[in-house]
Design a protein around this motif. Structure first.
Motif, PDB file in Angstrom:
ATOM      1  N   MET A   1       0.842  -1.201   0.000  1.00 11.90           N
ATOM      2  CA  MET A   1       0.000   0.000   0.000  1.00 11.90           C
ATOM      3  C   MET A   1       0.877   1.251   0.000  1.00 11.90           C
ATOM      4  N   SER A   2       0.443   2.281  -0.738  1.00 12.91           N
ATOM      5  CA  SER A   2       1.167   3.542  -0.793  1.00 12.91           C
ATOM      6  C   SER A   2       1.217   4.201   0.579  1.00 12.91           C
ATOM      7  N   LEU A   3       2.296   4.938   0.843  1.00 19.25           N
ATOM      8  CA  LEU A   3       2.400   5.667   2.101  1.00 19.25           C
ATOM      9  C   LEU A   3       1.318   6.743   2.167  1.00 19.25           C
ATOM     10  N   LEU A   4       1.120   7.474   1.067  1.00 21.63           N
ATOM     11  CA  LEU A   4       0.076   8.500   0.985  1.00 21.63           C
ATOM     12  C   LEU A   4      -0.795   8.198  -0.225  1.00 21.63           C
ATOM     13  N   ARG A   5      -2.092   8.134  -0.005  1.00  9.92           N
ATOM     14  CA  ARG A   5      -3.041   7.846  -1.084  1.00  9.92           C
ATOM     15  C   ARG A   5      -4.131   8.899  -1.073  1.00  9.92           C
ATOM     16  N   ILE A   6      -4.265   9.634  -2.163  1.00 14.70           N
ATOM     17  CA  ILE A   6      -5.265  10.696  -2.296  1.00 14.70           C
ATOM     18  C   ILE A   6      -6.159  10.362  -3.474  1.00 14.70           C
ATOM     19  N   ARG A   7      -7.461  10.384  -3.240  1.00 11.18           N
ATOM     20  CA  ARG A   7      -8.423  10.131  -4.302  1.00 11.18           C
ATOM     21  C   ARG A   7      -9.516  11.196  -4.276  1.00 11.18           C
ATOM     22  N   ASN A   8      -9.608  11.944  -5.391  1.00  7.43           N
ATOM     23  CA  ASN A   8     -10.663  12.934  -5.599  1.00  7.43           C
ATOM     24  C   ASN A   8     -10.727  13.949  -4.455  1.00  7.43           C
ATOM     25  N   LEU A   9      -9.601  14.519  -4.111  1.00  5.40           N
ATOM     26  CA  LEU A   9      -9.542  15.557  -3.079  1.00  5.40           C
ATOM     27  C   LEU A   9     -10.039  16.882  -3.650  1.00  5.40           C
TER      28      LEU A   9
ATOM     29  N   ALA B   1     -12.365  26.577   4.828  1.00  2.60           N
ATOM     30  CA  ALA B   1     -12.152  25.578   3.775  1.00  2.60           C
ATOM     31  C   ALA B   1     -13.083  24.391   3.965  1.00  2.60           C
ATOM     32  N   HIS B   2     -13.703  23.984   2.864  1.00  2.00           N
ATOM     33  CA  HIS B   2     -14.548  22.787   2.869  1.00  2.00           C
ATOM     34  C   HIS B   2     -13.796  21.695   2.118  1.00  2.00           C
ATOM     35  N   ILE B   3     -13.420  20.633   2.835  1.00  2.29           N
ATOM     36  CA  ILE B   3     -12.552  19.583   2.281  1.00  2.29           C
ATOM     37  C   ILE B   3     -13.325  18.281   2.162  1.00  2.29           C
ATOM     38  N   THR B   4     -13.264  17.682   0.978  1.00  2.00           N
ATOM     39  CA  THR B   4     -13.866  16.359   0.764  1.00  2.00           C
ATOM     40  C   THR B   4     -12.870  15.492  -0.007  1.00  2.00           C
ATOM     41  N   ALA B   5     -12.988  14.191   0.155  1.00  2.00           N
ATOM     42  CA  ALA B   5     -12.151  13.256  -0.601  1.00  2.00           C
ATOM     43  C   ALA B   5     -12.775  11.874  -0.535  1.00  2.00           C
ATOM     44  N   ASP B   6     -12.645  11.135  -1.621  1.00  2.00           N
ATOM     45  CA  ASP B   6     -13.065   9.734  -1.589  1.00  2.00           C
ATOM     46  C   ASP B   6     -12.135   8.933  -0.690  1.00  2.00           C
ATOM     47  N   GLU B   7     -10.845   9.253  -0.764  1.00  5.62           N
ATOM     48  CA  GLU B   7      -9.845   8.642   0.108  1.00  5.62           C
ATOM     49  C   GLU B   7      -8.751   9.660   0.394  1.00  5.62           C
ATOM     50  N   LEU B   8      -8.330   9.742   1.647  1.00  8.79           N
ATOM     51  CA  LEU B   8      -7.164  10.523   2.038  1.00  8.79           C
ATOM     52  C   LEU B   8      -6.478   9.721   3.132  1.00  8.79           C
TER      53      LEU B   8
ATOM     54  N   GLN C   1      -4.269   4.910   7.121  1.00 15.89           N
ATOM     55  CA  GLN C   1      -5.141   5.541   8.110  1.00 15.89           C
ATOM     56  C   GLN C   1      -5.901   6.711   7.480  1.00 15.89           C
ATOM     57  N   PRO C   2      -7.216   6.794   7.673  1.00 16.55           N
ATOM     58  CA  PRO C   2      -8.029   7.852   7.048  1.00 16.55           C
ATOM     59  C   PRO C   2      -7.870   9.184   7.775  1.00 16.55           C
ATOM     60  N   LEU C   3      -7.191  10.122   7.146  1.00 16.51           N
ATOM     61  CA  LEU C   3      -6.883  11.386   7.806  1.00 16.51           C
ATOM     62  C   LEU C   3      -8.118  12.261   8.033  1.00 16.51           C
ATOM     63  N   LEU C   4      -9.079  12.218   7.108  1.00 16.35           N
ATOM     64  CA  LEU C   4     -10.238  13.109   7.214  1.00 16.35           C
ATOM     65  C   LEU C   4     -11.222  12.671   8.292  1.00 16.35           C
ATOM     66  N   THR C   5     -11.303  11.390   8.553  1.00 17.89           N
ATOM     67  CA  THR C   5     -12.339  10.899   9.473  1.00 17.89           C
ATOM     68  C   THR C   5     -11.796  10.503  10.846  1.00 17.89           C
ATOM     69  N   MET C   6     -10.481  10.460  11.013  1.00 12.45           N
ATOM     70  CA  MET C   6      -9.945  10.077  12.318  1.00 12.45           C
ATOM     71  C   MET C   6     -10.151  11.200  13.337  1.00 12.45           C
ATOM     72  N   PRO C   7     -10.237  10.892  14.625  1.00  7.36           N
ATOM     73  CA  PRO C   7     -10.398  11.921  15.655  1.00  7.36           C
ATOM     74  C   PRO C   7      -9.241  12.920  15.625  1.00  7.36           C
ATOM     75  N   ALA C   8      -9.546  14.176  15.962  1.00  8.60           N
ATOM     76  CA  ALA C   8      -8.543  15.238  15.912  1.00  8.60           C
ATOM     77  C   ALA C   8      -7.334  14.911  16.786  1.00  8.60           C
ATOM     78  N   ARG C   9      -7.572  14.286  17.930  1.00  2.00           N
ATOM     79  CA  ARG C   9      -6.468  13.949  18.830  1.00  2.00           C
ATOM     80  C   ARG C   9      -5.519  12.947  18.192  1.00  2.00           C
ATOM     81  N   GLN C  10      -6.069  11.978  17.480  1.00  2.00           N
ATOM     82  CA  GLN C  10      -5.235  10.988  16.801  1.00  2.00           C
ATOM     83  C   GLN C  10      -4.450  11.632  15.657  1.00  2.00           C
ATOM     84  N   ARG C  11      -5.091  12.547  14.931  1.00  2.00           N
ATOM     85  CA  ARG C  11      -4.410  13.205  13.809  1.00  2.00           C
ATOM     86  C   ARG C  11      -3.261  14.076  14.310  1.00  2.00           C
TER      87      ARG C  11
END
Length: 326
Positions: free
Chosen positions: A1-9, A61-68, A73-83
């Motif tokens: 798996m890629s270290l960083l994967r961005i889809r439709n950001l 800023a309004h940020i959306t992505a199919d995958e980030l 690890q999903p950066l957009l949906t993980m808790p702020a403390r974990q990020r």
């Protein structure tokens, strides 16, 4: 798996009814240890894309992505403390202007030690020793005296070295360098680039280099992504993108370099980058493109691999091939 994967950001600013999309459907992959260059003119969305990845954009800023995903690890949906445990430790960023990125109210030593306290849990003599090691690592002379120095007492080159020391303090797996040589003279630029390349090689970090300087990218990167008006126009390995550009915009960028100019004047594309109120219905380059066709005016091309070249992707209905280039 890629270290960083961005889809439709996508990153939009402004009201919900009338948003301006600064980043429009960006998709990228970055492997561990790889150095990716991102190029494009000012306003193309390079910095905003990476600021969104780092979670450093404000509430406007309004940020959306199919995958980030970072290391799965999903950066957009993980808790702020974990990020916050990832940002600054596993992912770090060097900003465009070191003279304004450093906090003028705190000493160099305090700012370097801050991330070490938070992420490495160091204190006392071990904390100071590690800060000195970092200043030595980035080749700052008399490092012990610099710990008590304030940012305004440093030159631009020294400030950038301090920023690099802060960024690599916790041995990040991904380092994002946003125009790391801005406002530095040519000699200092070369020193900073050599330092970054050495650190990236020695530590095995993945790196994303955002720059306007195509010459720098050609020397240090393994792959290059070209951005235009918030979209990825082309992604290809070095040297393919310099010898066989497939997107008309990439070709125009390369033709504008003085060393490639065949006449008295540099090559230019007519028109300007589309803004909030003049974005085309089809391809964003269509109003300026010398190869525009009917389909380009009404449909948006996808970023797709060239036939037989899975690693060379282009967003164009009529890409250039060898016989099309002057």
């Amino acid at each position: 798996m890629s270290l960083l994967r961005i889809r439709n950001l996508c990153v939009s600013f402004g009201s919900r009814k009338n948003p301006f999309r600064a980043v429009d459907g960006v998709s990228l992959d970055l492997e561990a240890g790889e150095l990716l260059g991102i190029v494009g003119e000012s306003g193309s969305g390079k910095s905003v894309t990476m600021m969104a990845v780092m979670g450093l954009l404000d509430e406007s800023a309004h940020i959306t992505a199919d995958e980030l995903l970072f290391d799965g690890q999903p950066l957009l949906t993980m808790p702020a403390r974990q990020r916050r445990r990832i940002i600054g430790k596993d992912m770090a960023m060097i900003f465009q202007d070191p003279m304004t990125a450093l906090n003028p109210s705190y000493t160099v030593g305090f700012q370097i030690m801050e991330s070490l306290r938070v992420h490495e849990r160091l204190s006392g003599a071990a904390l100071k020793r590690r800060a000195l090691e970092l200043l030595e690592l980035v080749e700052i002379p008399a490092p012990e005296s610099r710990l008590s120095t304030y940012p305004h007492q440093l030159s631009g080159g020294m400030s950038q070295r301090v920023m690099i020391a802060m960024a690599v303090a916790c041995n990040p797996r991904l380092l994002i360098a946003d125009e790391p040589t801005t406002a530095l003279d040519v000699t200092i630029q070369a020193q900073i680039m050599a330092l970054l390349q050495r650190l990236q090689t020695e530590r095995g970090m993945a790196m994303i280099m955002i720059t306007h300087d195509l010459a720098v990218v050609s020397e240090v990167a393994q792959r290059v992504a070209v951005m235009y008006a918030g979209q990825i126009a082309e992604v290809a390995p070095v040297p393919d993108i310099f010898t066989e550009p497939a997107h008309p915009y990439t070709h125009a960028l390369l033709q504008s370099l003085p060393e490639r100019s065949l006449g008295e004047r540099l090559h230019t594309l007519p028109g300007i980058v589309p803004g909030l109120y003049d974005r085309p219905n089809g391809c964003l380059l269509a109003p300026r493109c010398p190869r525009v066709g009917e389909r380009c005016l009404s449909q948006i091309p996808a970023l797709e691999a060239l036939p037989g070249q899975a690693v060379h992707q282009v967003r164009c209905f009529d890409p250039l091939f060898a016989g099309d280039r002057p």
